[in-house]
Design an enzyme around this catalytic site. Sequence first.
Site, short mmCIF file in Angstrom:
data_model
loop_
_atom_site.label_atom_id
_atom_site.label_comp_id
_atom_site.label_asym_id
_atom_site.label_seq_id
_atom_site.Cartn_x
_atom_site.Cartn_y
_atom_site.Cartn_z
N LEU A 142 0.88 -1.12 0.03
CA LEU A 142 -0.11 0.01 0.07
C LEU A 142 0.84 1.21 -0.12
O LEU A 142 0.26 2.39 0.10
CB LEU A 142 -0.84 0.06 1.20
CG LEU A 142 -2.30 -0.53 1.31
CD1 LEU A 142 -2.00 -2.10 0.87
CD2 LEU A 142 -2.98 -0.56 2.56
N TYR A 214 1.34 9.86 -10.03
CA TYR A 214 0.58 8.82 -9.36
C TYR A 214 -0.17 8.15 -10.49
O TYR A 214 0.23 6.71 -10.23
CB TYR A 214 -0.53 9.56 -8.45
CG TYR A 214 -1.02 8.60 -7.56
CD1 TYR A 214 -0.68 7.92 -6.50
CD2 TYR A 214 -2.34 8.51 -7.78
CE1 TYR A 214 -1.32 7.25 -5.70
CE2 TYR A 214 -3.23 7.62 -6.87
CZ TYR A 214 -2.57 7.22 -5.85
OH TYR A 214 -3.36 6.26 -5.01
O1 LIG Z 1 -11.30 20.77 -1.38
C1 LIG Z 1 -11.37 20.31 -2.24
C2 LIG Z 1 -10.49 18.96 -2.55
C3 LIG Z 1 -11.13 18.42 -3.80
N1 LIG Z 1 -12.10 18.69 -4.43
C4 LIG Z 1 -12.58 18.03 -5.54
O2 LIG Z 1 -13.11 16.71 -5.13
C5 LIG Z 1 -12.87 15.59 -6.13
C6 LIG Z 1 -12.43 14.54 -5.27
O3 LIG Z 1 -11.07 15.12 -5.09
P1 LIG Z 1 -10.05 14.12 -4.10
O4 LIG Z 1 -8.74 14.97 -3.84
O5 LIG Z 1 -10.89 13.72 -2.81
O6 LIG Z 1 -9.80 12.91 -4.75
P2 LIG Z 1 -9.43 12.42 -6.40
O7 LIG Z 1 -10.85 11.63 -6.85
O8 LIG Z 1 -9.13 13.67 -7.09
O9 LIG Z 1 -8.28 11.48 -6.34
C7 LIG Z 1 -8.65 10.27 -5.72
O10 LIG Z 1 -8.73 9.42 -6.36
C8 LIG Z 1 -8.69 8.00 -5.96
C9 LIG Z 1 -7.72 7.57 -5.00
O11 LIG Z 1 -6.86 6.66 -5.42
C10 LIG Z 1 -7.05 8.45 -4.31
O12 LIG Z 1 -7.25 8.66 -2.91
C11 LIG Z 1 -7.07 10.10 -4.85
O13 LIG Z 1 -6.17 10.11 -5.92
C12 LIG Z 1 -12.00 16.51 -7.30
O14 LIG Z 1 -12.86 16.81 -8.24
C13 LIG Z 1 -11.72 17.47 -6.55
O15 LIG Z 1 -11.24 18.47 -7.55
C14 LIG Z 1 -12.94 19.87 -4.08
O16 LIG Z 1 -13.99 20.39 -4.98
N2 LIG Z 1 -12.52 20.52 -3.12
#
Ligand SMILES: O=c1ccn([C@@H]2O[C@H](COP(=O)(O)OP(=O)(O)O[C@H]3OC[C@@H](O)[C@H](O)[C@H]3O)[C@@H](O)[C@H]2O)c(=O)[nH]1
Length: 403
Positions: A142, A214
């Site tokens: 992991l 990543y």
């Molecule tokens: O404060 C925030 C954080 C994130 N977001 C949005 O919320 C969505 C989810 O974002 P996250 O950062 O939680 O996660 P992501 O989906 O981008 O990436 C995740 O994907 C799956 C996993 O493998 C990983 O943990 C991670 O890379 C994105 O569209 C991001 O732009 C917001 O709108 N505000």
Amino acid sequence: MKLLTGIALVAYVASVWGNFVNMRSLQDNGDQKVENKIEEAIAPLREKIKDLEKSFTQKYPPVKFLSEKDRKRILITGGAGFVGSHLTDKLMMDGHEVTVVDNFFTGRKRNVEHWIGHENFELINHDVVEPLYVEVDQIYHLASPASPPNYMYNPIKTLKTNTIGTLNMLGLAKRVGARLLLASTSEVYGDPEVHPQNEDYWGHVNPIGPRACYDEGKRVAETMCYAYMKQEGVEVRVARIFNTFGPRMHMNDGRVVSNFILQALQGEPLTVYGPGTQTRAFQYVSDLVNGLVALMNSNVSSPVNLGNPEEHTILEFAQLIKKLVGSGSEIQFLSEAQDDPQKRKPDIRKAKLLLGWEPVVPLEEGLNKAIHYFRKELEYQANNQYIPKPKPARIKKGRTRHN
Ligand SMILES: O=c1ccn([C@@H]2O[C@H](COP(=O)(O)OP(=O)(O)O[C@H]3OC[C@@H](O)[C@H](O)[C@H]3O)[C@@H](O)[C@H]2O)c(=O)[nH]1
């Protein structure tokens, strides 16, 4: 005369005895009072000693007994991280011997401290980029930063962890004949053109974008697994993990669930990147852990999606968290993150069919547990006078160190 003298003598002896008895009882009363006072003074000390004794006799969560035949020696890389520590708990409670390896970049000793000292548990501070020599039957690999701000913080290190680190773990698996499960990701599908994503979809990844360290790192890690399987006969399992949340996410993690909950709890604006129309589907961490264990112990060597297919827009998600926290926070729209996948939802038919697995924790129930956890963390941090602010998913300016 003799009689009178005898009576007087008896009366005298009786009065002397009476005085003596009175004095004794007075003295006894005095002694009792002193004893009571001493007892009062030492009672708090006794309590303190009891507490100290308790803290010396470490209590562990209940652990099943497994016979030698059924007990496995299991290595978890990244075992002190968010998902890794929950997996550690499950495997320890199931009665296995667990070795956790972590370099503590995003993992924390606190996440596994309740096992330290247990005869079935070992914690090694080690970076998987360096080779490791241990005797194990199974490896859950992991180790890698998983939140976009963390993996973008030091892209070269993220690449090394997912490439060299995975090669090292596959080399170890080959040497000791262990089965290796790779924690891959839904990010291998990139910004997908197929919806929902099934395991046959090859993905849509920008190989030179900010997420590539990543996304491509995990894609090549999958390639390595199948090269070791075909060329060296190593038994591999590949879990494509979709968005996951729960207790023990780092306050500074920067992913959407922890950001929104912390912002809502602190009355700060909930930061939505872009218009909030992008979608995600969130699974609770215990569901994922059960899926990982089921996959490891199955005979399915091809990749399997593990995620909850209940899809929401990020804006809906912000509103839901505000409601569950009971927060008056505003919603603030910030600029869109580069290469942000616009839609994501797992197709989990394969996991259902071949592993008999599907998520069981409803979203709101999981969110309430996460909210409870972060509320406690904030209290804890407030007592320590330090509240870290979640980092936005922006690329850091300037040079970062990689080793
Ligand atoms: O404060 C925030 C954080 C994130 N977001 C949005 O919320 C969505 C989810 O974002 P996250 O950062 O939680 O996660 P992501 O989906 O981008 O990436 C995740 O994907 C799956 C996993 O493998 C990983 O943990 C991670 O890379 C994105 O569209 C991001 O732009 C917001 O709108 N505000």
